[in-house]
Design an enzyme around this catalytic site. Structure first.
Site, mmCIF file in Angstrom:
data_model
loop_
_atom_site.group_PDB
_atom_site.id
_atom_site.type_symbol
_atom_site.label_atom_id
_atom_site.label_comp_id
_atom_site.label_asym_id
_atom_site.label_seq_id
_atom_site.Cartn_x
_atom_site.Cartn_y
_atom_site.Cartn_z
ATOM 1 C CD GLU A 247 -2.896 -1.372 2.096
ATOM 2 O OE1 GLU A 247 -3.125 -0.426 3.188
ATOM 3 O OE2 GLU A 247 -4.088 -2.126 2.039
ATOM 4 C CD GLU A 497 -3.353 -6.314 2.839
ATOM 5 O OE1 GLU A 497 -4.306 -5.288 3.298
ATOM 6 O OE2 GLU A 497 -2.308 -5.838 3.174
#
Length: 768
Positions: A247, A497
């Site tokens: 991220e 994810e």
């Protein structure tokens, strides 16, 4: 040279027999974000700032416990592990000081993962940069390197840190993610990706801070890759590749006006400063700012508040002893003063903002910056450094490229970066459920469609009814996958994810044992994953120490599919009768001429041998050991909605997967494929069939051609039940029907199914 265990062919994964591999995976583990010594989950404050003297040995779990966890995950049908580790775990003691003991522990755990047949890719994980900025990832010394003082973050709200929050139990849910829009992260990510352009005075050891931070991070990952390579039996055999970084975030790069909150900043919660207000707070000035809360349609303004640091600064003081880590800071970089003031962005003498558009354009080209520009220039510059460093050691590494979350991917198609060994690895969460910690069966929102401007008004993005919600999730994942292909080229897509919060509705499930909301949310997410055309996923997450009180032990999150306060799904939905067959039976259909419908029935009771007894005894019970969680939320254990995540899935498909999916309500699995040649004897199509849904004596199988068997074995490490199917060439279909049962309810103490050894005893098996 022997063929690789797993390789990429176009947009599919292939095994050594050239079957398409579907990577059904799990993140291991959530508690790898914080150290074991001292044990510092995010609700603990003692020794928090002693960040140099920590150890992550025994993350994700100890060697003694690894067998239990890997057996459990294998039994649940997982084949892929996204191995979570942090930069801090490697280099916590200081720049260039690597923790070789932790590295050796990691290698031992990876060897055990190999014994269970897992595919593993390494995830250098971060959330909002570091534990010391409210998340996980980078060592504490990196915060000092950029000139910030982590002890001043609470007063200046440069970061909301759970460890230092006055009452950890009342830490606002999911506020940690807003740290991306607060001073510490905005400074550090700007410096990490674009320090040369926007902080040219930030020189340390003769390097710009961008190069200093990136080099140390990439070298730390390369050092771990080197040790894995030197181990000799892990690279490619179990570790198939590396992810870029979890991220990534642009910091302030591309902000057109730092005095206002950008329109694209969708997440706001609690006191929500503009970047300019965050800068002022960091220099000890008080600011009145808007406060925000999160509702069903996203964030909404809830009021205003005055934040007063009372003169305390988030920057290291001028007299700070900068010799602690052995670096030499350039004299042109002054401590005790905001780095942006030193670059003329504002005047501290009168608090005047001089260059509100300082980050709006690329200083080199003069072009206006948006997130897509940032991704293509600065993120890709980092990605190339990371890729080249790791492939210099692990030449066959599959590189999982993760661009900024929910942003437009980099334009790589047809360029030198269109690497045939690359995977597009996006993330997806149902934001409403995640932020509200509530499953809304009645409506949801097409967030991705809104972000891509597909609606004249957000009101048109609302999807009403559970069927529409499920289809909306699937369509969002499909759109993300297609966008990746359009921009990055023809590559596999793995959602690395995706997950749901378990502590919904004020922990209602923990008080009652009723996990119906979690089950519906999980099933909707898996329906989307199975229907979107992706090549796999890694569910977030598995945390071995999760409990009902503190969840994943990190920032109030509770997404682990395992908890010590719940019971694991038994091997069958019903108690086993005395004449139940032993666990290693095979159910076989052998009619090659006309096998359009075959029913799985067999009376073939295989004898117990020393080998399968060894496997029986070595597979631990899936029951968990209870914690000391308060009785109010710990006395009604359930299956933790495992009925939804323990589900059938293709393992290896002879040919190409056209579609597959599991209808949980009707307990029906379907698979459609196409192949140019018939499946061979040594390489049939294989599917994972969980025994809970598909008991050997109550499973119906319908195939379009060929023969099939169902058996429990450990062919690739770890006992699982699998269906093997030898089919003809062309388009083929498989339908498997199991047992429809009531889902999501609590589990009484007398309902736990017996383990394998007890099943053998019940069936009167003899041990030879």
């Amino acid at each position: 040279m022997a063929p690789l265990r797993l390789h990429i062919e176009g947009r599919t994964f292939r095994d050594s027999a050239n079957r398409e591999v579907t990577l059904r995976g799990i993140n291991v583990a959530g508690d790898a974000k914080f150290p074991t010594s001292p044990d510092l989950p995010s609700n603990h404050s003692e020794h928090f700032y002693d960040g140099d003297n920590v150890s992550f040995i025994d993350r994700p779990f100890s060697i003694d416990e690894a067998h239990t966890h890997f057996s459990r995950l294998k039994r649940w049908g997982y084949a892929l592990i996204r191995y979570v580790f942090t930069w801090e775990a490697i280099e916590h003691a200081g720049p260039g000081k690597y923790d070789e003991e932790w590295i050796q522990h990691t290698i031992r755990v990876l060897r055990l993962a190999k014994d269970y047949g897992f595919y593993v890719f390494m995830d250098p994980h971060q959330d909002v940069w570091s534990r010391f900025t409210g998340g996980s990832g980078a060592p504490m010394w990196t915060v000092y390197a950029v000139g910030l003082n982590p002890r001043a973050f609470p007063a200046t709200q440069a970061a909301w840190v759970h460890n230092t929050y006055p009452d950890p139990a009342k830490y606002p849910k999911m506020i940690w993610a807003t740290n991306y829009t607060r001073l510490a992260c905005q400074v550090i990510f700007t410096m990490f990706f674009a320090g040369r352009e926007y902080a040219p005075k930030a020189i340390i050891d003769g390097k710009n801070i961008q190069d200093y931070l990136q080099d140390h991070f990439v070298w730390a990952c390369r050092h771990l890759a080197q040790r894995i390579h030197e181990a000799g039996d892990i690279e490619n055999d179990v570790v198939i590749g590396w992810e870029s970084v979890n991220e990534p975030n642009r910091g302030l790069v591309g902000f057109q006006d730092i005095s206002v909150i950008p329109a694209e900043q969708k997440l706001q919660k609690g006191p929500s400063p503009t970047a300019w207000q965050a800068i002022l707070l960091g220099s000890g000035r008080s600011c009145e700012m808007d406060t925000w809360n999160f509702g069903g349609l996203g964030p909404y303004k809830s009021g205003t508040t005055l934040v007063d640091p009372k003169g305390e600064m988030a920057w290291l003081p001028a007299g700070y002893d900068d010799s602690r880590y052995g670096w030499k800071r350039d004299p042109g970089w002054k401590l005790g003063e905001c780095i942006w003031a030193q670059h003329g962005l504002w005047d501290p003498s009168n608090d005047t903002l001089l260059k509100k558009d300082y980050f709006a354009k690329d200083p080199e080209s003069g072009l206006k910056i948006d997130y897509e520009y940032f991704t293509n220039k600065w993120f890709m510059s980092y990605y190339r450094n990371h890729r080249e460093a790791l492939t210099s050691i692990h030449s066959d590494a599959i590189m999982f490229c993760q661009p900024p979350v929910m942003e437009v991917p980099p334009s790589l198609k047809g360029t030198e970066d269109d690497d045939p060994n690359m995977v597009f690895s996006p993330h997806f969460y149902d934001g409403i459920t995640l932020m509200m910690k509530k499953w809304n069966r009645y409506w949801n929102v097409d967030v991705f469609g809104i972000l891509r401007g597909r609606y004249l008004s957000p009101a048109f993005a609302i999807k009403v009814g559970e069927t529409a919600i499920r289809n909306c999730f699937r369509d969002q994942l499909s759109a993300i996958r297609r966008e990746g292909a359009d921009y990055m080229g023809n590559h596999p897509c793995v959602f690395t994810e995706i997950g749901i919060p378990y502590d919904m509705d004020d922990k209602y499930a923990y008080k009652t044992g009723d996990y119906s909301s979690q089950l519906s949310a999980l099933d909707a997410n898996h329906f989307a994953l199975e229907g979107c055309g992706a090549n796999g996923y890694a569910l977030w997450n598995y945390t071995a120490m999760n409990n009902h009180e503190w969840g994943d032990m990190w920032n109030g999150e509770d997404l682990s599919i395992f908890s010590v306060d719940d019971k694991a799904l038994p091997l069958s939905p019903n108690p086993y009768p005395q004449d139940q067959k032993s666990a290693n039976n095979s159910t076989v259909s052998v009619d090659k001429a006309s096998p359009a419908f075959s029913k799985s029935r067999s009376s073939n009771n295989s004898p117990i041998s020393p080998r399968n007894l060894k496997q029986t005894l070595s597979t631990p019970s899936l029951s968990s050991q209870r914690s000391s969680t308060p009785a109010e939320i710990g006395s009604n254990p359930g299956y933790r909605a495992a009925e939804a995540f323990v589900r059938p899935s293709p393992i290896a498909t002879a040919g190409d997967v056209i579609s597959y999916g599991f209808d949980l309500r009707n307990c029906t699995f379907t698979l459609a494929l196409e192949c140019n040649e018939a499946a061979t004897e040594d390489a049939p199509t294989e599917t994972f069939l969980p025994e809970y849904h598909f008991p050997g004596d109550a499973t119906d199988v319908e195939v379009s051609s060929g023969k099939w068997t169902i058996s429990v074995d450990d062919e690739d490490g770890g006992m699982i039940q699998r269906l093997r199917w030898w089919h003809d060439k062309g388009k083929q279909s498989l339908t498997v029907k199991g047992v429809k049962i009531r889902q999501g309810t609590s589990l009484g103490q007398d309902e736990e199914a017996p383990g394998y050894l007890e099943r053998c005893r019940q069936s009167g098996c003899r041990v030879m």
